[in-house]
Motif scaffolding. Structure first.
Motif, PDB file in Angstrom:
ATOM      1  N   LEU A 101       0.532   9.278  -8.207  1.00  0.00           N
ATOM      2  CA  LEU A 101       1.080   9.248  -6.848  1.00  0.00           C
ATOM      3  C   LEU A 101       2.571   9.516  -6.839  1.00  0.00           C
ATOM      4  CD1 LEU A 101      -0.803   6.232  -5.200  1.00  0.00           C
ATOM      5  CD2 LEU A 101      -1.271   8.679  -4.949  1.00  0.00           C
ATOM      6  N   PRO A 133      -9.938   1.946   1.848  1.00  0.00           N
ATOM      7  CA  PRO A 133      -9.062   0.953   1.220  1.00  0.00           C
ATOM      8  C   PRO A 133      -9.883  -0.228   0.703  1.00  0.00           C
ATOM      9  CG  PRO A 133      -8.919   0.787   3.605  1.00  0.00           C
ATOM     10  CD  PRO A 133      -9.770   1.977   3.318  1.00  0.00           C
ATOM     11  N   ILE A 151      -7.766   4.911  -6.799  1.00  0.00           N
ATOM     12  CA  ILE A 151      -6.343   5.222  -6.784  1.00  0.00           C
ATOM     13  C   ILE A 151      -5.628   3.889  -6.589  1.00  0.00           C
ATOM     14  CG2 ILE A 151      -4.490   6.512  -5.667  1.00  0.00           C
ATOM     15  CD1 ILE A 151      -6.684   8.312  -4.465  1.00  0.00           C
ATOM     16  N   LEU A 203      -4.344  10.251  -0.080  1.00  0.00           N
ATOM     17  CA  LEU A 203      -4.495   8.878   0.390  1.00  0.00           C
ATOM     18  C   LEU A 203      -5.271   8.774   1.699  1.00  0.00           C
ATOM     19  CD1 LEU A 203      -1.026   7.345  -0.539  1.00  0.00           C
ATOM     20  CD2 LEU A 203      -3.216   7.153  -1.745  1.00  0.00           C
ATOM     21  N   GLU A 204      -5.599   9.910   2.296  1.00  0.00           N
ATOM     22  CA  GLU A 204      -6.480   9.899   3.460  1.00  0.00           C
ATOM     23  C   GLU A 204      -7.950   9.843   3.052  1.00  0.00           C
ATOM     24  OE1 GLU A 204      -5.416  13.396   5.545  1.00  0.00           O
ATOM     25  OE2 GLU A 204      -3.616  12.538   6.463  1.00  0.00           O
ATOM     26  N   GLU A 228       0.827  -1.203   0.000  1.00  0.00           N
ATOM     27  CA  GLU A 228       0.000   0.000   0.000  1.00  0.00           C
ATOM     28  C   GLU A 228       0.861   1.252   0.000  1.00  0.00           C
ATOM     29  OE1 GLU A 228      -3.077  -0.026   2.902  1.00  0.00           O
ATOM     30  OE2 GLU A 228      -4.009  -1.841   2.091  1.00  0.00           O
ATOM     31  N   THR A 229       2.165   1.076   0.168  1.00  0.00           N
ATOM     32  CA  THR A 229       3.103   2.199   0.115  1.00  0.00           C
ATOM     33  C   THR A 229       4.402   1.701  -0.503  1.00  0.00           C
ATOM     34  OG1 THR A 229       2.185   3.098   2.156  1.00  0.00           O
ATOM     35  CG2 THR A 229       4.294   3.969   1.446  1.00  0.00           C
ATOM     36  N   LEU A 279      -2.933   1.421  -5.662  1.00  0.00           N
ATOM     37  CA  LEU A 279      -1.758   1.405  -4.788  1.00  0.00           C
ATOM     38  C   LEU A 279      -0.752   0.361  -5.247  1.00  0.00           C
ATOM     39  CD1 LEU A 279      -3.581   1.681  -1.346  1.00  0.00           C
ATOM     40  CD2 LEU A 279      -2.653   3.528  -2.768  1.00  0.00           C
ATOM     41  N   ARG A 286       0.333  13.932  -1.553  1.00  0.00           N
ATOM     42  CA  ARG A 286       0.043  12.502  -1.691  1.00  0.00           C
ATOM     43  C   ARG A 286      -0.636  11.961  -0.429  1.00  0.00           C
ATOM     44  NH1 ARG A 286       4.793  10.806  -3.403  1.00  0.00           N
ATOM     45  NH2 ARG A 286       5.636  10.410  -1.325  1.00  0.00           N
ATOM     46  N   GLU A 287      -0.130  12.353   0.733  1.00  0.00           N
ATOM     47  CA  GLU A 287      -0.725  11.879   1.976  1.00  0.00           C
ATOM     48  C   GLU A 287      -2.154  12.386   2.134  1.00  0.00           C
ATOM     49  OE1 GLU A 287       1.607  12.530   5.405  1.00  0.00           O
ATOM     50  OE2 GLU A 287       3.239  11.222   4.760  1.00  0.00           O
ATOM     51  N   ARG A 310      -7.443   2.593  -3.237  1.00  0.00           N
ATOM     52  CA  ARG A 310      -8.369   3.367  -2.412  1.00  0.00           C
ATOM     53  C   ARG A 310      -9.512   3.792  -3.317  1.00  0.00           C
ATOM     54  NH1 ARG A 310      -6.816   4.245   2.733  1.00  0.00           N
ATOM     55  NH2 ARG A 310      -8.568   5.682   3.075  1.00  0.00           N
TER      56      ARG A 310
END
Length: 242
Positions: free
Chosen positions: A26, A43, A64, A38-39, A16-17, A66, A34-35, A117
């Motif tokens: 991304l 998921p 999105i 991704l909030e 996921e990262t 990942l 980016r953070e 996400r």
């Protein structure tokens, strides 16, 4: 957020990262933007061969990606599925329907397991409206896809099938492949019918062109797999000197 893990573990676990390609949405965003992106949303994980979006449907959520690979296909007049594009971890999928509220323009199917996400249209548009940098990144992502589609059409004008196939494989390798020595590996299965639709050619012609590339030592093939053995050689076939 740790974006330094650039490869899957031996067990093939989805990430996921990781270090998303800089050409992806991304990968091209700054860490803070980016953070924030991704909030948003929730998921989701999907198995292989799962249809995520269907052509002509009136859904409007955005994904999105990942990790993992999806393919976008369109239905031809004679009922065949034409491969339009491939998207991987770091890419945005489904944004056009969210932006203009029109029906889906393609069917999106997972090639293997996918982590993503999922954002509602309201969540996605809210993110874009609140963050000018994100809005600019999304616009650039869309423009890049349009430029790729235009280049694809121009590159095929007046080319024989072998040249078109070499150009398709070279593009896929440079965009999604992993360099290994003088060559590269494409880590997702692609069928010869899918190659034929990308090349705009009949399957028998693609079979013949693949045999030529194998004989030259440019590529090797297996079950639903293609490996570029010599990237420089493939480039010379794809873009011969005048």
């Amino acid at each position: 957020m740790d974006a330094g893990r650039s490869s899957r573990g031996r067990a093939g676990r989805l990430r996921e990262t990781w270090a998303w390609p800089t050409t992806s949405l991304l990968g091209g965003l700054g860490e803070a933007a980016r953070e924030r992106l991704l909030e948003a949303g929730v998921p989701v994980r999907h198995p292989a061969e799962r249809i995520l979006m269907r052509e002509s449907d009136r859904t409007d959520f955005v994904l999105i990606l990942l990790d993992g690979v999806v393919k976008a296909t369109g239905r031809t007049e004679d009922g065949r599925d034409a491969l339009l594009a491939v998207r991987m971890g770091g890419d945005l999928v489904g944004e056009l329907a969210a932006l203009d509220a029109s029906p889906r323009s393609a069917t999106v199917t997972t090639v293997g397991p996918v982590a993503a996400r999922r954002l509602t249209r309201a969540e996605f548009l809210g993110c874009v409206r609140r963050d000018a940098r994100l809005a600019d990144a999304v616009n650039r992502s869309i423009v890049a896809k349009l430029r790729t589609a235009n280049t694809h059409r121009v590159n095929f004008t007046g080319c024989d099938v072998a040249t078109r196939l070499a150009r398709v494989l070279h593009h896929l390798t440079m965009t999604y492949g992993e360099r290994v020595g003088a060559g590269a590996v494409i880590h997702w299965p692609i069928t010869q019918p899918e190659l034929a639709t990308l090349c705009g050619a009949a399957e028998p012609s693609v079979h013949k062109a693949l045999r030529r590339l194998r004989a030259l030592g440019a590529v090797s093939t297996g079950y639903r797999s293609i490996r570029v053995e010599d990237l420089a050689l493939l480039h010379s076939v794809a873009y011969p000197e005048p």
